[in-house]
Design an enzyme around this catalytic site. Sequence first.
Site, PDB file in Angstrom:
ATOM      1  N   GLN A  78     -10.673  -5.831  -3.105  1.00 20.16           N
ATOM      2  CA  GLN A  78      -9.102  -6.038  -3.008  1.00 20.16           C
ATOM      3  C   GLN A  78      -8.911  -6.918  -2.341  1.00 20.16           C
ATOM      4  O   GLN A  78      -7.878  -7.998  -2.586  1.00 20.16           O
ATOM      5  CB  GLN A  78      -8.430  -4.884  -2.969  1.00 20.16           C
ATOM      6  N   ASN A  84      -0.565  -3.880  -5.905  1.00 20.72           N
ATOM      7  CA  ASN A  84      -0.885  -4.175  -4.497  1.00 20.72           C
ATOM      8  C   ASN A  84      -0.947  -5.508  -3.886  1.00 20.72           C
ATOM      9  O   ASN A  84      -0.979  -5.547  -2.883  1.00 20.72           O
ATOM     10  CB  ASN A  84      -2.111  -3.171  -4.301  1.00 20.72           C
ATOM     11  N   THR A  94       0.988  -1.146   0.133  1.00 17.01           N
ATOM     12  CA  THR A  94      -0.093  -0.259  -0.083  1.00 17.01           C
ATOM     13  C   THR A  94       0.753   1.140  -0.029  1.00 17.01           C
ATOM     14  O   THR A  94       1.940   1.092  -0.137  1.00 17.01           O
ATOM     15  CB  THR A  94      -0.793   0.050   1.230  1.00 17.01           C
ATOM     16  N   THR A 116      -6.243  10.044  -3.278  1.00 18.00           N
ATOM     17  CA  THR A 116      -5.197  10.626  -2.373  1.00 18.00           C
ATOM     18  C   THR A 116      -5.350   9.967  -1.028  1.00 18.00           C
ATOM     19  O   THR A 116      -6.499   9.504  -0.637  1.00 18.00           O
ATOM     20  CB  THR A 116      -5.089  12.129  -2.269  1.00 18.00           C
ATOM     21  N   PRO A 117      -4.457  10.509   0.052  1.00 15.66           N
ATOM     22  CA  PRO A 117      -4.551   9.935   1.260  1.00 15.66           C
ATOM     23  C   PRO A 117      -5.438  11.083   1.987  1.00 15.66           C
ATOM     24  O   PRO A 117      -6.057  10.558   3.221  1.00 15.66           O
ATOM     25  CB  PRO A 117      -3.239   9.858   2.022  1.00 15.66           C
ATOM     26  N   GLY A 177     -14.934   3.612   0.222  1.00 16.95           N
ATOM     27  CA  GLY A 177     -13.587   2.860   0.338  1.00 16.95           C
ATOM     28  C   GLY A 177     -13.729   1.640   0.789  1.00 16.95           C
ATOM     29  O   GLY A 177     -12.953   0.736   0.515  1.00 16.95           O
ATOM     30  N   GLY A 235      -0.310   5.153  -7.171  1.00 18.59           N
ATOM     31  CA  GLY A 235      -0.506   3.734  -7.308  1.00 18.59           C
ATOM     32  C   GLY A 235      -2.060   3.384  -7.401  1.00 18.59           C
ATOM     33  O   GLY A 235      -2.508   2.726  -8.258  1.00 18.59           O
ATOM     34  N   TYR A 253       4.283   2.680  -1.784  1.00 14.34           N
ATOM     35  CA  TYR A 253       4.869   1.564  -2.393  1.00 14.34           C
ATOM     36  C   TYR A 253       4.539   0.966  -3.717  1.00 14.34           C
ATOM     37  O   TYR A 253       5.210   0.031  -4.203  1.00 14.34           O
ATOM     38  CB  TYR A 253       5.650   0.723  -1.304  1.00 14.34           C
ATOM     39  N   LYS A 254       3.296   1.216  -4.074  1.00  8.68           N
ATOM     40  CA  LYS A 254       2.775   0.456  -4.929  1.00  8.68           C
ATOM     41  C   LYS A 254       3.355   0.317  -6.438  1.00  8.68           C
ATOM     42  O   LYS A 254       3.185  -0.374  -7.241  1.00  8.68           O
ATOM     43  CB  LYS A 254       0.976   0.486  -5.392  1.00  8.68           C
TER      44      LYS A 254
END
Length: 282
Positions: free
Chosen positions: A257, A96, A71, A201-202, A250, A138, A74-75
Amino acid sequence: MNAPSRDDTVRLGLIGDNIAASQSPRLHELAGRLTGADVTYQRLIPPERGQDFEQVFEAARAGGFRGLNITYPYKERVVSLVSIPDPHVAALGACNTVLFTADGPQGYNTDWSGFMAGYRRVMGDAAPGIVCMVGAGGVGKAVAFGLLALGMTELRLVERDLSKAEALARALTAADPALKVSATTDVAAGTAGAAGLINCTPVGMVGYEGTPIPADLVRGAEWAFDAVYTPVETQFLRDAAAAGLRIISGYELFFYQGLHAYELFHGKPIAEDILREALTRL
């Protein structure tokens, strides 16, 4: 069914930053119990370990992990460490999910397949129409290629790092030259006349409070999706619901996923309704 021995334990993990609130361990360990598998699932946070991403990744591989989820942030970084069997995933350039195999690490993207499943659960066969998506990292790449498969007609990418948005726009155009794609740093320009509004985005997650799209720019759209699931009800989705938009939370992406990653890790399906119900009971 006999309880599995420790030698049969399936070791899994999640590499990312700011993942203390992640529910992935709960999903995968519960799915294991539902299917008679002994599963351990660890949060692996490079800064807390004093290691970089590649060191944590290699330690998991050498330590007997069957696979990893990857996650933020780093994706995209993991792509250079894996082979990618699916050309769609190779084209979008982010993974992912990693499966450690005898032939080396293999990369997958269940954000891509998970987003499409979550969209269809809420929206049915309705086409996405014109979409404004904030964030081209990502998860944004996975969602954008999912939208392409769902029949999106136009995508406006809003991103502070314009070069990142432009790179994604080129990848999408290469996949479908007929798609209209634009990149901007101006969220008002991106949202004007859009049917779908997306946050990739976060912003809005625990530790990153706020909203990527001001409430006055939400009105007039038809549906909204937020990739954030901790919390499930973000300010962005509250604003969208108040404006009468259809909401894809989400949680749907998180659920699908995870479901699809489970199938990759274990090589067998798990009943969607059973897993969904079991998660709601905990």
